[in-house]
Scaffold this motif. Structure first.
Motif, PDB file in Angstrom:
ATOM      1  N   UNK A  87      85.764  17.382 -28.525  1.00 25.20           N
ATOM      2  CA  UNK A  87      85.852  18.255 -29.693  1.00 25.20           C
ATOM      3  C   UNK A  87      85.014  17.780 -30.870  1.00 25.20           C
ATOM      4  N   UNK A  88      84.376  16.616 -30.720  1.00 22.02           N
ATOM      5  CA  UNK A  88      83.638  16.095 -31.867  1.00 22.02           C
ATOM      6  C   UNK A  88      82.486  15.200 -31.415  1.00 22.02           C
ATOM      7  N   UNK A  89      81.337  15.394 -32.055  1.00 24.05           N
ATOM      8  CA  UNK A  89      80.201  14.487 -31.931  1.00 24.05           C
ATOM      9  C   UNK A  89      79.967  13.934 -33.323  1.00 24.05           C
ATOM     10  N   UNK A  90      79.750  12.636 -33.410  1.00 30.43           N
ATOM     11  CA  UNK A  90      79.648  11.991 -34.714  1.00 30.43           C
ATOM     12  C   UNK A  90      78.546  10.943 -34.671  1.00 30.43           C
ATOM     13  N   UNK A  91      77.891  10.770 -35.811  1.00 35.39           N
ATOM     14  CA  UNK A  91      76.917   9.700 -35.912  1.00 35.39           C
ATOM     15  C   UNK A  91      77.330   8.815 -37.078  1.00 35.39           C
ATOM     16  N   UNK A  92      77.086   7.518 -36.957  1.00 33.96           N
ATOM     17  CA  UNK A  92      77.551   6.595 -38.000  1.00 33.96           C
ATOM     18  C   UNK A  92      76.547   6.448 -39.135  1.00 33.96           C
ATOM     19  N   UNK A  93      75.428   7.133 -39.039  1.00 37.20           N
ATOM     20  CA  UNK A  93      74.409   6.987 -40.071  1.00 37.20           C
ATOM     21  C   UNK A  93      73.603   8.275 -40.185  1.00 37.20           C
ATOM     22  N   UNK A  94      73.201   8.616 -41.395  1.00 37.31           N
ATOM     23  CA  UNK A  94      72.329   9.759 -41.614  1.00 37.31           C
ATOM     24  C   UNK A  94      70.926   9.510 -41.089  1.00 37.31           C
ATOM     25  N   UNK A  95      70.624   8.258 -40.715  1.00 40.05           N
ATOM     26  CA  UNK A  95      69.317   7.935 -40.146  1.00 40.05           C
ATOM     27  C   UNK A  95      69.157   8.482 -38.731  1.00 40.05           C
ATOM     28  N   UNK A  96      70.279   8.845 -38.088  1.00 39.83           N
ATOM     29  CA  UNK A  96      70.222   9.408 -36.741  1.00 39.83           C
ATOM     30  C   UNK A  96      70.098  10.919 -36.832  1.00 39.83           C
ATOM     31  N   UNK A  97      69.263  11.481 -35.999  1.00 39.97           N
ATOM     32  CA  UNK A  97      69.165  12.931 -35.867  1.00 39.97           C
ATOM     33  C   UNK A  97      70.114  13.325 -34.736  1.00 39.97           C
ATOM     34  N   UNK A  98      71.407  13.458 -35.057  1.00 47.67           N
ATOM     35  CA  UNK A  98      72.421  13.691 -34.033  1.00 47.67           C
ATOM     36  C   UNK A  98      72.162  14.988 -33.277  1.00 47.67           C
ATOM     37  N   UNK A  99      71.724  16.034 -33.974  1.00 47.96           N
ATOM     38  CA  UNK A  99      71.428  17.297 -33.293  1.00 47.96           C
ATOM     39  C   UNK A  99      70.241  17.145 -32.341  1.00 47.96           C
ATOM     40  N   UNK A 100      69.221  16.445 -32.773  1.00 48.13           N
ATOM     41  CA  UNK A 100      68.078  16.190 -31.908  1.00 48.13           C
ATOM     42  C   UNK A 100      68.468  15.391 -30.675  1.00 48.13           C
ATOM     43  N   UNK A 101      69.334  14.391 -30.874  1.00 42.24           N
ATOM     44  CA  UNK A 101      69.793  13.577 -29.746  1.00 42.24           C
ATOM     45  C   UNK A 101      70.620  14.405 -28.761  1.00 42.24           C
ATOM     46  N   UNK A 102      71.473  15.290 -29.273  1.00 39.53           N
ATOM     47  CA  UNK A 102      72.266  16.146 -28.389  1.00 39.53           C
ATOM     48  C   UNK A 102      71.379  17.106 -27.610  1.00 39.53           C
ATOM     49  N   UNK A 103      70.385  17.679 -28.286  1.00 39.62           N
ATOM     50  CA  UNK A 103      69.460  18.580 -27.600  1.00 39.62           C
ATOM     51  C   UNK A 103      68.669  17.837 -26.523  1.00 39.62           C
ATOM     52  N   UNK A 104      68.224  16.630 -26.845  1.00 37.74           N
ATOM     53  CA  UNK A 104      67.480  15.822 -25.875  1.00 37.74           C
ATOM     54  C   UNK A 104      68.371  15.495 -24.674  1.00 37.74           C
ATOM     55  N   UNK A 105      69.605  15.134 -24.946  1.00 40.36           N
ATOM     56  CA  UNK A 105      70.543  14.789 -23.886  1.00 40.36           C
ATOM     57  C   UNK A 105      70.835  15.987 -22.989  1.00 40.36           C
ATOM     58  N   UNK A 106      71.083  17.132 -23.564  1.00 39.69           N
ATOM     59  CA  UNK A 106      71.436  18.303 -22.760  1.00 39.69           C
ATOM     60  C   UNK A 106      70.234  18.900 -22.049  1.00 39.69           C
ATOM     61  N   UNK A 107      69.012  18.621 -22.510  1.00 36.08           N
ATOM     62  CA  UNK A 107      67.819  19.068 -21.799  1.00 36.08           C
ATOM     63  C   UNK A 107      67.730  18.444 -20.421  1.00 36.08           C
ATOM     64  N   UNK A 108      68.364  17.294 -20.246  1.00 39.00           N
ATOM     65  CA  UNK A 108      68.293  16.561 -18.984  1.00 39.00           C
ATOM     66  C   UNK A 108      69.226  17.150 -17.938  1.00 39.00           C
ATOM     67  N   UNK A 109      70.149  18.027 -18.353  1.00 40.62           N
ATOM     68  CA  UNK A 109      71.105  18.562 -17.368  1.00 40.62           C
ATOM     69  C   UNK A 109      70.536  19.775 -16.669  1.00 40.62           C
TER      70      UNK A 109
END
Length: 109
Positions: A87-109
């Motif tokens: 129910x939640x995705x979280x990043x510990x820093x604003x330096x992370x592009x959490x949306x970009x990381x999620x998109x990159x991760x789901x592109x692999x599926x």
């Protein structure tokens, strides 16, 4: 219908070497899950359950680091009906592009 347990492992530093940590999550152990992006860069899995007292609070359990291959398997395992126990995705820093990381991760599926 009960699901098979989700099992994975990760290595964590221990003194001057590494220790392998085995994680087993049984269906029903936690009501929901949160996935965090932390420094490293690494993903961490958090189990979430409601507390009995006080009401309306959640008890979080840090289940440990989870690598991308295991994370993709976990995302599938956590599906319920038309939804998910995640129910939640979280990043510990604003330096992370959490949306970009999620998109990159789901592109692999």
């Amino acid at each position: 219908m009960k699901k098979e347990p989700f099992v994975y492992s990760y290595n964590k530093p221990c003194l001057d070497w590494y220790q392998t940590v085995n994680v087993t999550i049984n269906d029903g152990d936690y009501l929901y899950f949160r996935i965090e992006r932390r420094y490293g860069p690494s993903w961490w899995l958090i189990g979430m359950s409601p507390e009995e007292k006080p009401k309306f609070r959640w008890a979080d359990t840090d289940l440990g680091e989870i690598h991308e291959g295991d994370l993709l398997r976990f995302i599938e395992w956590a599906k319920i009906g038309n939804g998910s126990q995640i129910i939640e995705f979280k990043s510990i820093s604003g330096d992370f592009d959490i949306l970009g990381e999620l998109l990159r991760l789901t592109d692999r599926t």
